[in-house]
Design a protein around this motif. Sequence first.
Motif, short mmCIF file in Angstrom:
data_model
loop_
_atom_site.label_atom_id
_atom_site.label_comp_id
_atom_site.label_asym_id
_atom_site.label_seq_id
_atom_site.Cartn_x
_atom_site.Cartn_y
_atom_site.Cartn_z
N LYS A 23 -10.55 38.08 -1.39
CA LYS A 23 -9.87 37.13 -2.27
C LYS A 23 -9.72 35.78 -1.57
N THR A 24 -9.85 34.72 -2.33
CA THR A 24 -9.63 33.39 -1.78
C THR A 24 -8.14 33.20 -1.52
N VAL A 25 -7.84 32.63 -0.38
CA VAL A 25 -6.45 32.35 0.00
C VAL A 25 -6.27 30.84 0.04
N TYR A 26 -5.19 30.37 -0.57
CA TYR A 26 -4.90 28.94 -0.62
C TYR A 26 -3.68 28.64 0.23
N ARG A 27 -3.73 27.49 0.89
CA ARG A 27 -2.63 27.05 1.74
C ARG A 27 -2.25 25.61 1.38
N VAL A 28 -0.97 25.33 1.49
CA VAL A 28 -0.47 23.97 1.33
C VAL A 28 -0.33 23.39 2.73
N TYR A 29 -0.62 22.10 2.88
CA TYR A 29 -0.55 21.46 4.20
C TYR A 29 0.00 20.05 4.05
N VAL A 30 0.47 19.49 5.17
CA VAL A 30 1.04 18.14 5.19
C VAL A 30 0.41 17.37 6.35
N ILE A 31 -0.04 16.15 6.05
CA ILE A 31 -0.62 15.27 7.05
C ILE A 31 0.25 14.01 7.15
N GLU A 32 0.57 13.63 8.38
CA GLU A 32 1.29 12.38 8.55
C GLU A 32 0.29 11.23 8.48
N LEU A 33 0.66 10.19 7.75
CA LEU A 33 -0.16 9.00 7.59
C LEU A 33 0.46 7.84 8.38
N SER A 34 -0.37 6.93 8.80
CA SER A 34 0.13 5.71 9.42
C SER A 34 1.00 4.96 8.41
N LYS A 35 2.08 4.35 8.89
CA LYS A 35 2.94 3.59 7.98
C LYS A 35 2.23 2.37 7.39
N LYS A 36 1.07 2.03 7.96
CA LYS A 36 0.29 0.93 7.39
C LYS A 36 -0.09 1.21 5.95
N VAL A 37 -0.20 2.49 5.58
CA VAL A 37 -0.57 2.85 4.21
C VAL A 37 0.45 2.27 3.23
N PHE A 38 1.71 2.21 3.63
CA PHE A 38 2.75 1.70 2.73
C PHE A 38 2.60 0.20 2.48
N THR A 39 2.23 -0.53 3.50
CA THR A 39 2.10 -1.98 3.33
C THR A 39 0.73 -2.38 2.77
N GLU A 40 -0.30 -1.57 3.04
CA GLU A 40 -1.66 -1.94 2.65
C GLU A 40 -2.14 -1.33 1.34
N ASN A 41 -1.45 -0.30 0.81
CA ASN A 41 -1.94 0.38 -0.38
C ASN A 41 -0.91 0.29 -1.51
N ARG A 42 -1.22 -0.52 -2.51
CA ARG A 42 -0.29 -0.77 -3.61
C ARG A 42 0.08 0.50 -4.37
N LYS A 43 -0.90 1.36 -4.66
CA LYS A 43 -0.61 2.59 -5.40
C LYS A 43 0.33 3.52 -4.63
N PHE A 44 0.13 3.60 -3.33
CA PHE A 44 1.01 4.42 -2.50
C PHE A 44 2.42 3.86 -2.53
N ARG A 45 2.54 2.54 -2.40
CA ARG A 45 3.84 1.86 -2.41
C ARG A 45 4.54 2.08 -3.76
N GLU A 46 3.79 1.93 -4.86
CA GLU A 46 4.38 2.09 -6.19
C GLU A 46 4.81 3.53 -6.46
N ALA A 47 4.14 4.50 -5.84
CA ALA A 47 4.50 5.91 -6.02
C ALA A 47 5.75 6.29 -5.22
N ASN A 48 6.17 5.41 -4.32
CA ASN A 48 7.29 5.71 -3.43
C ASN A 48 8.32 4.59 -3.37
N PRO A 49 8.91 4.22 -4.52
CA PRO A 49 9.88 3.12 -4.52
C PRO A 49 11.15 3.44 -3.73
N GLN A 50 11.41 4.73 -3.49
CA GLN A 50 12.62 5.16 -2.77
C GLN A 50 12.48 5.00 -1.26
#
Length: 116
Positions: free
Chosen positions: A3-30
Amino acid sequence: MAKTVYRVYVIELSKKVFTENRKFREANPQFNGVLQCLYVGMTSKTPKERFEQHKTGYINKKGHKLSAKLVEQYGLYLRGSLYQHIDPMTNRSEALHTEEQLALELRRQGYAVWYN
């Protein structure tokens, strides 16, 4: 066949993504800049294998790019402490739901999060 097994994972991104990517910034107004920027995903590979696919811009045999541009460009490393408590799943829709729930919970905690 196994059977196929699925896993959830988390990757840390550089904080530059917040300043350089408008869609990322708009998805995270908090986001207030105190905690990290994260990518939450789901895979049938190991999280390490999936992270490598993201970072190398992996293209499968059918010619489809399987890497997320945000991770390819801004991904730093896996954040095991944020997902290792989640057991692997054998149902893809359950894994997708778990991915979303984890992403929203991390966002509530103050992280800036991207998932899809």
